[in-house]
Design an enzyme around this catalytic site. Structure first.
Site, mmCIF file in Angstrom:
data_model
loop_
_atom_site.group_PDB
_atom_site.id
_atom_site.type_symbol
_atom_site.label_atom_id
_atom_site.label_comp_id
_atom_site.label_asym_id
_atom_site.label_seq_id
_atom_site.Cartn_x
_atom_site.Cartn_y
_atom_site.Cartn_z
ATOM 1 N N SER A 107 43.169 45.597 35.420
ATOM 2 C CA SER A 107 43.410 45.399 36.853
ATOM 3 C C SER A 107 43.576 43.909 37.174
ATOM 4 C CB SER A 107 42.271 46.040 37.646
ATOM 5 O OG SER A 107 42.599 46.159 39.005
ATOM 6 N N ASP A 237 47.645 56.332 38.880
ATOM 7 C CA ASP A 237 46.867 55.185 39.368
ATOM 8 C C ASP A 237 47.072 55.050 40.875
ATOM 9 O OD1 ASP A 237 45.861 52.593 39.979
ATOM 10 O OD2 ASP A 237 46.236 51.942 37.919
ATOM 11 N N HIS A 266 43.131 54.787 37.810
ATOM 12 C CA HIS A 266 43.027 53.339 37.647
ATOM 13 C C HIS A 266 41.876 52.963 36.716
ATOM 14 C CE1 HIS A 266 43.663 49.174 38.707
ATOM 15 N NE2 HIS A 266 42.391 49.048 39.045
#
Length: 286
Positions: A107, A237, A266
């Site tokens: 991320s 995601d 995610h």
């Protein structure tokens, strides 16, 4: 740079102090080729537990730090931007004198890894891995029409400012791990661990960090990267939408490999750790 805290001669945690006086906490386990893990917003090095234990058992040296303002690192009032994140990572790699390192970012950490390599070069880097990562750029712009509107990120900041504890409970309970999808069973322990990590960090760092991960354009950084890059992204995601992230990053780097996962969320390094770890290990050994 200071390496350890000491109390009555007993060392209890590893830290470095950067040139602007910010204390950065890190873990450093094992020996062998180093894998350096950069965590996502608003978490800490603890989010990599499943990866660090696995790759340690496979003979790697595993290292993870808490980003400034996150986890056990200093809660500074400023410096919460990608330039500082990359500089802090560079300071850590230099302090530990790492060479032939594999950098793995999830991320926001994927942005940190891309910016670090783009700004500081590849002399110490062997490979890079971007997992559910924010590059090339998240926010919608004239050059990135497929991005998310800025209002989405403004709303995240508003929720954080209004009640950070509630916000940090709702995010992992729903879209972060895909627990809002039909038939997906939520793990209360995972939700609580996400909340715990988030609340360890500083509200100011997390508030500013939303701008850092959403508005930084990593396109030029990605184009500079010539070492092999593995891009792993879940097609479901809900935090960093797949179409405007993973496939584009894999194309922008000079030597990219994309692995996509149709139903993964995610937070797949946690909820699908067995798959992610196995695929990553296979790529590292290829």
């Amino acid at each position: 740079m200071r390496d350890q805290h000491e109390w009555n001669g007993v060392k209890d945690m590893s830290t470095i102090t950067t040139t602007d006086g910010t204390e950065i906490y890190y873990k450093d386990w094992g020996s062998g080729q180093p894998i350096v893990f950069s965590h996502g917003w608003p978490l800490s090095a603890d989010d990599w537990d499943g990866q660090m234990l696995f790759f340690l058992s496979q003979g790697y040296r595993v290292i993870a730090h808490d980003r400034r303002g996150h986890g056990r690192s200093a809660q500074t009032s400023d410096g919460h931007d990608m330039d500082h994140y990359a500089a802090d990572l560079a300071a850590l790699t230099e302090h530990l004198d790492l060479h032939d390192a594999i950098h793995v970012g999830h991320s926001t950490g994927g942005g940190e890894v891309a910016h670090y390599i783009g700004q500081y070069g590849e002399d110490r880097v062997a490979r890079a891995v971007l997992i559910s990562a924010v590059p090339p750029i998240m926010v919608q712009t004239e050059n990135n029409p497929g991005g998310l509107p800025k209002s989405v990120f403004d709303d995240l900041q508003a929720q954080l400012a209004a009640n950070r504890s509630n916000f940090y409970r709702a995010l992992p309970s729903g879209p972060f791990y895909g627990y809002n999808r039909p038939g997906v069973e939520a793990s209360e322990a995972i939700i609580q661990n996400w909340w715990r990590q988030g609340m360890m960090g500083g509200a100011k760092a997390h508030y500013d960090g939303i701008v850092a991960f959403s508005q930084t354009d990593f396109t030029d950084d990605l184009k500079k990267i010539s070492v092999p890059v593995l891009v792993m992204h879940g097609e479901d995601d809900q935090i960093v939408p797949y179409a405007d992230a993973g496939p584009l990053s894999a194309k922008l780097v000079q030597n990219g490999t994309l692995i996509s996962y149709p139903d993964f969320p995610h937070g797949m390094p946690t909820t699908q750790a067995d798959t992610i770890n196995a695929d990553l290990l296979e790529w590292l050994r290829s």
